[in-house]
Design a protein around this motif. Structure first.
Motif, PDB file in Angstrom:
ATOM      1  N   GLY A   1       0.252   9.657  12.168  1.00 15.38           N
ATOM      2  CA  GLY A   1       1.582  10.137  11.791  1.00 15.38           C
ATOM      3  C   GLY A   1       1.817  10.195  10.305  1.00 15.38           C
ATOM      4  N   SER A   2       0.743  10.299   9.529  1.00 17.38           N
ATOM      5  CA  SER A   2       0.861  10.306   8.070  1.00 17.38           C
ATOM      6  C   SER A   2       0.619  11.698   7.494  1.00 17.38           C
ATOM      7  N   ALA A   3       1.314  11.994   6.423  1.00 17.79           N
ATOM      8  CA  ALA A   3       1.082  13.227   5.669  1.00 17.79           C
ATOM      9  C   ALA A   3      -0.295  13.165   5.005  1.00 17.79           C
ATOM     10  N   PRO A   4      -0.860  14.288   4.590  1.00 16.96           N
ATOM     11  CA  PRO A   4      -2.147  14.300   3.885  1.00 16.96           C
ATOM     12  C   PRO A   4      -2.065  13.520   2.572  1.00 16.96           C
ATOM     13  N   HIS A   5      -3.190  12.953   2.191  1.00 17.50           N
ATOM     14  CA  HIS A   5      -3.240  12.161   0.966  1.00 17.50           C
ATOM     15  C   HIS A   5      -3.395  13.060  -0.259  1.00 17.50           C
ATOM     16  N   ASN A   6      -3.083  12.512  -1.414  1.00 22.26           N
ATOM     17  CA  ASN A   6      -3.373  13.206  -2.665  1.00 22.26           C
ATOM     18  C   ASN A   6      -4.869  13.112  -2.930  1.00 22.26           C
ATOM     19  N   ARG A   7      -5.490  14.214  -3.178  1.00 21.74           N
ATOM     20  CA  ARG A   7      -6.944  14.270  -3.307  1.00 21.74           C
ATOM     21  C   ARG A   7      -7.459  13.303  -4.382  1.00 21.74           C
ATOM     22  N   LEU A   8      -8.601  12.710  -4.091  1.00 19.03           N
ATOM     23  CA  LEU A   8      -9.216  11.743  -4.994  1.00 19.03           C
ATOM     24  C   LEU A   8     -10.321  12.415  -5.799  1.00 19.03           C
ATOM     25  N   LEU A   9     -10.599  11.875  -6.971  1.00 18.50           N
ATOM     26  CA  LEU A   9     -11.705  12.376  -7.779  1.00 18.50           C
ATOM     27  C   LEU A   9     -13.037  11.977  -7.160  1.00 18.50           C
ATOM     28  N   HIS A  10     -13.031  10.832  -6.495  1.00 19.92           N
ATOM     29  CA  HIS A  10     -14.268  10.334  -5.884  1.00 19.92           C
ATOM     30  C   HIS A  10     -13.929   9.672  -4.559  1.00 19.92           C
ATOM     31  N   TYR A  11     -14.740   9.925  -3.545  1.00 25.35           N
ATOM     32  CA  TYR A  11     -14.507   9.338  -2.226  1.00 25.35           C
ATOM     33  C   TYR A  11     -15.575   8.295  -1.916  1.00 25.35           C
ATOM     34  N   ASP A  12     -15.128   7.132  -1.526  1.00 25.98           N
ATOM     35  CA  ASP A  12     -16.023   6.096  -1.026  1.00 25.98           C
ATOM     36  C   ASP A  12     -15.315   5.394   0.119  1.00 25.98           C
ATOM     37  N   ASP A  13     -16.075   4.689   0.943  1.00 23.40           N
ATOM     38  CA  ASP A  13     -15.467   4.111   2.139  1.00 23.40           C
ATOM     39  C   ASP A  13     -14.522   2.962   1.840  1.00 23.40           C
ATOM     40  N   HIS A  14     -14.583   2.389   0.656  1.00 25.22           N
ATOM     41  CA  HIS A  14     -13.633   1.330   0.303  1.00 25.22           C
ATOM     42  C   HIS A  14     -12.243   1.928   0.076  1.00 25.22           C
ATOM     43  N   SER A  15     -12.196   3.015  -0.675  1.00 23.92           N
ATOM     44  CA  SER A  15     -10.914   3.681  -0.939  1.00 23.92           C
ATOM     45  C   SER A  15     -10.317   4.244   0.340  1.00 23.92           C
ATOM     46  N   THR A  16     -11.132   4.924   1.141  1.00 25.35           N
ATOM     47  CA  THR A  16     -10.602   5.519   2.367  1.00 25.35           C
ATOM     48  C   THR A  16     -10.211   4.451   3.376  1.00 25.35           C
ATOM     49  N   ASP A  17     -10.948   3.331   3.418  1.00 26.22           N
ATOM     50  CA  ASP A  17     -10.558   2.222   4.296  1.00 26.22           C
ATOM     51  C   ASP A  17      -9.161   1.721   3.932  1.00 26.22           C
ATOM     52  N   ALA A  18      -8.920   1.522   2.645  1.00 26.53           N
ATOM     53  CA  ALA A  18      -7.622   1.002   2.197  1.00 26.53           C
ATOM     54  C   ALA A  18      -6.498   1.974   2.520  1.00 26.53           C
ATOM     55  N   ILE A  19      -6.740   3.266   2.292  1.00 22.40           N
ATOM     56  CA  ILE A  19      -5.714   4.283   2.560  1.00 22.40           C
ATOM     57  C   ILE A  19      -5.415   4.358   4.055  1.00 22.40           C
ATOM     58  N   LEU A  20      -6.457   4.474   4.863  1.00 20.46           N
ATOM     59  CA  LEU A  20      -6.258   4.608   6.308  1.00 20.46           C
ATOM     60  C   LEU A  20      -5.629   3.346   6.896  1.00 20.46           C
ATOM     61  N   ALA A  21      -6.067   2.180   6.448  1.00 20.02           N
ATOM     62  CA  ALA A  21      -5.531   0.931   6.992  1.00 20.02           C
ATOM     63  C   ALA A  21      -4.061   0.747   6.637  1.00 20.02           C
ATOM     64  N   SER A  22      -3.650   1.228   5.473  1.00 23.02           N
ATOM     65  CA  SER A  22      -2.236   1.126   5.094  1.00 23.02           C
ATOM     66  C   SER A  22      -1.366   1.981   6.009  1.00 23.02           C
ATOM     67  N   ALA A  23      -1.845   3.192   6.316  1.00 21.65           N
ATOM     68  CA  ALA A  23      -1.098   4.058   7.233  1.00 21.65           C
ATOM     69  C   ALA A  23      -1.050   3.450   8.633  1.00 21.65           C
ATOM     70  N   TRP A  24      -2.167   2.865   9.049  1.00 22.82           N
ATOM     71  CA  TRP A  24      -2.193   2.200  10.367  1.00 22.82           C
ATOM     72  C   TRP A  24      -1.254   0.999  10.400  1.00 22.82           C
ATOM     73  N   LEU A  25      -1.255   0.193   9.343  1.00 20.75           N
ATOM     74  CA  LEU A  25      -0.422  -1.002   9.311  1.00 20.75           C
ATOM     75  C   LEU A  25       1.056  -0.636   9.414  1.00 20.75           C
ATOM     76  N   ARG A  26       1.439   0.461   8.778  1.00 22.92           N
ATOM     77  CA  ARG A  26       2.829   0.933   8.850  1.00 22.92           C
ATOM     78  C   ARG A  26       3.239   1.179  10.300  1.00 22.92           C
ATOM     79  N   ARG A  27       2.353   1.773  11.079  1.00 18.61           N
ATOM     80  CA  ARG A  27       2.661   2.048  12.487  1.00 18.61           C
ATOM     81  C   ARG A  27       2.528   0.781  13.335  1.00 18.61           C
TER      82      ARG A  27
END
Length: 293
Positions: free
Chosen positions: A239-265
């Motif tokens: 249920g989250s809007a798209p993220h602001n694009r990152l200069l670099h993608y790694d699983d640590h950054s995406t884990d933190a972003i996705l987990a924050s959206a999950w925690l909200r729900r």
């Protein structure tokens, strides 16, 4: 049930360096806005993460904060964190204090000193010069598991692993031991569920497992995301809007972003605040992973 206005998640690391690459933080707010990364220019140190948490406590932030490490070791299976050792701590807070004191001489809130004592090292699986050593008290193929870790595996919410295993890409032991030092240094400035009651206001900390967030977002195979499109698809499932694009993608950054959206729900699910197997004694010794029913 309390409703929080902001949400944050720390992906953590046990790397024994000043600025571990694996530490990432994402913050969001109630609603559908996508979480955004928060990071110092040079990356996070554990000391800076501790300072950030202290700031949230000082401002009485209306924030639920998840941390991706285990806050305690297994206890109830043997009635001890370190069976056979008479001075083994008797509660999670005593464990945090003991680890922080025992490893006080180590920089960067690292915790490898524990392995220098044979009566402690025998409980772990670890490496010395690339040689894997399995201690005589390391149990079974996986190592001892907390009740919440057993429940996580049974419920197929994720492949929770033992904190006594310090070897391999999936190990969480190193990050958990360093995280326990941080929890002790907080000194009660932020309540930690389920060790503390949920406060009527101000910030609160909960242990999370980013694999649970990934499964909740519909990932059925690998749970690590390393590109923006896959991240947006997973966020949409929560249920989250798209993220602001990152200069670099790694699983640590995406884990933190996705987990924050999950925690909200997930924070609005009363069942997750009242796990069936979470007793008062268990809450003070082993704690619980938020998201495991």
């Amino acid at each position: 049930m309390r409703r929080f206005g902001q949400f944050a998640c720390f992906d953590w690391s046990g790397q024994a360096v000043a600025r571990p690459k694996g530490i990432a933080l994402a913050v969001t707010e109630a609603g559908a806005k996508a979480p955004a990364l928060v990071a110092p220019v040079k990356g996070w140190s554990r000391g800076e993460a501790l300072h950030w948490l202290g700031d949230r406590a000082a401002e009485n932030a209306d924030m639920l904060i998840g941390f991706d490490f285990s806050a305690a070791l297994p206890f109830v299976d043997h009635g001890s964190y370190f069976p056979g050792w008479g001075d083994s701590p008797g509660s999670a807070r005593a464990l945090w204090q003991w680890i922080d004191t025992f490893c006080a001489a180590e920089p960067h809130f690292s915790a490898s000193t524990i392995l220098e004592q044979d009566f402690l090292a025998q409980h772990f699986r670890y490496q010395v010069r690339r040689e894997t050593i399995t201690g005589t008290r390391f149990e079974g193929p996986l190592g001892r598991l907390r009740v919440t870790e057993q429940a996580c595996r049974t419920q197929k919410r994720g492949n929770a692993v033992s904190c006594f295993n310090l070897v391999g890409a999936a190990q969480v032991g190193k990050s958990s031991l360093t995280g326990m030092r941080i929890l002790h240094r907080l000194g009660g400035a932020i309540p930690i569920w389920p060790y503390d009651a949920i406060p009527e206001q101000g910030p609160m900390l909960v242990e999370i497992y980013t694999g649970i967030a990934a499964r909740a977002a519909g990932l059925t195979g690998p749970t690590k995301l390393r590109d923006g499109n896959s991240l947006d698809e997973a966020l949409a499932s929560l249920g989250s809007a798209p993220h602001n694009r990152l200069l670099h993608y790694d699983d640590h950054s995406t884990d933190a972003i996705l987990a924050s959206a999950w925690l909200r729900r997930a924070a609005n699910d009363s069942a997750l605040w009242n796990p069936a197997r979470l007793s008062a004694p268990l809450a003070q010794t082993e704690g619980w992973t938020f998201g495991v029913a």
